[in-house]
Design an enzyme around this catalytic site. Structure first.
Site, PDB file in Angstrom:
ATOM      1  N   CYS A 162     -12.578  56.330 -11.645  1.00  0.00           N
ATOM      2  CA  CYS A 162     -11.787  55.958 -12.917  1.00  0.00           C
ATOM      3  C   CYS A 162     -12.114  54.571 -13.138  1.00  0.00           C
ATOM      4  O   CYS A 162     -11.896  54.182 -14.367  1.00  0.00           O
ATOM      5  CB  CYS A 162     -10.366  56.082 -12.346  1.00  0.00           C
ATOM      6  SG  CYS A 162      -9.853  57.742 -11.544  1.00  0.00           S
ATOM      7  N   CYS A 212     -13.291  64.884 -15.403  1.00  0.00           N
ATOM      8  CA  CYS A 212     -11.779  64.805 -15.495  1.00  0.00           C
ATOM      9  C   CYS A 212     -11.016  64.864 -16.858  1.00  0.00           C
ATOM     10  O   CYS A 212     -10.175  65.336 -17.085  1.00  0.00           O
ATOM     11  CB  CYS A 212     -11.133  63.732 -14.768  1.00  0.00           C
ATOM     12  SG  CYS A 212     -11.625  61.941 -15.713  1.00  0.00           S
TER      13      CYS A 212
HETATM   14 FE1  FES Z   1     -10.164  60.642 -14.784  1.00  0.00          FE
HETATM   15 FE2  FES Z   1      -8.987  58.814 -13.407  1.00  0.00          FE
HETATM   16  S1  FES Z   1      -9.143  61.026 -12.915  1.00  0.00           S
HETATM   17  S2  FES Z   1     -10.145  58.698 -14.935  1.00  0.00           S
END
Ligand code: FES
Length: 148
Positions: free
Chosen positions: A103, A34
């Protein structure tokens, strides 16, 4: 409701956000998928985490889990911080959607990275929990379309 009240509360009013200028340990980790980044600062006296702060370039769940994680280790011993798992953080927040669990891993890893930094700065032997810690060792699927 996708997110629990506790998640929303910690997202909207995150605890312990900021920087500790004279920190005893600083850890920064990122999630390669991400692209989110988490930085954790620890103040440690006599094996007690006397203060902890974080900054993040991360999603709402990263903010909420880090906020909760800092609350869970503040005033605790190093040993208790070493034992804090992302699972315990998620449970303390009354759960997270499955695709947001990673996360919470970011929060746990940032604390571990800051503790590694603390031990290295003081030339101390790393405790077994973080001896092989390497947040960059995550398996990354290189076939994913990714930017450098
Ligand atoms: Fe990357 Fe939550 S989507 S830490």
């Amino acid at each position: 409701m996708l997110y629990s009240e506790k998640v929303m509360d910690h997202f909207e009013h995150p605890r312990n956000v900021g920087v500790i200028e004279d920190a005893d340990g600083v850890g920064e980790v990122g999630n390669p998928v991400c692209g989110d980044i988490m930085k954790m600062y620890l103040k440690i006296e006599n094996d007690i985490i006397t203060d902890v702060k974080f900054t993040t370039f991360g999603c709402g769940s990263a903010i909420a889990t880090s906020s909760m994680a800092t609350e869970l280790i503040k005033g605790k011993t190093i040993q208790e911080a070493l034992e804090l798992s992302n699972k315990a953080v998620v449970e303390a927040l009354d759960g997270l959607p499955k695709r947001k669990i990673h996360c919470s891993v970011l929060a746990e890893e940032a604390i571990k990275a800051a503790l590694v930094d603390y031990y290295k700065r003081h030339n101390l032997e790393l405790p077994v929990e973080i001896r092989d810690f390497n947040p960059d060792a995550d398996d990354i699927d290189e076939s994913l379309p990714m930017e450098d």
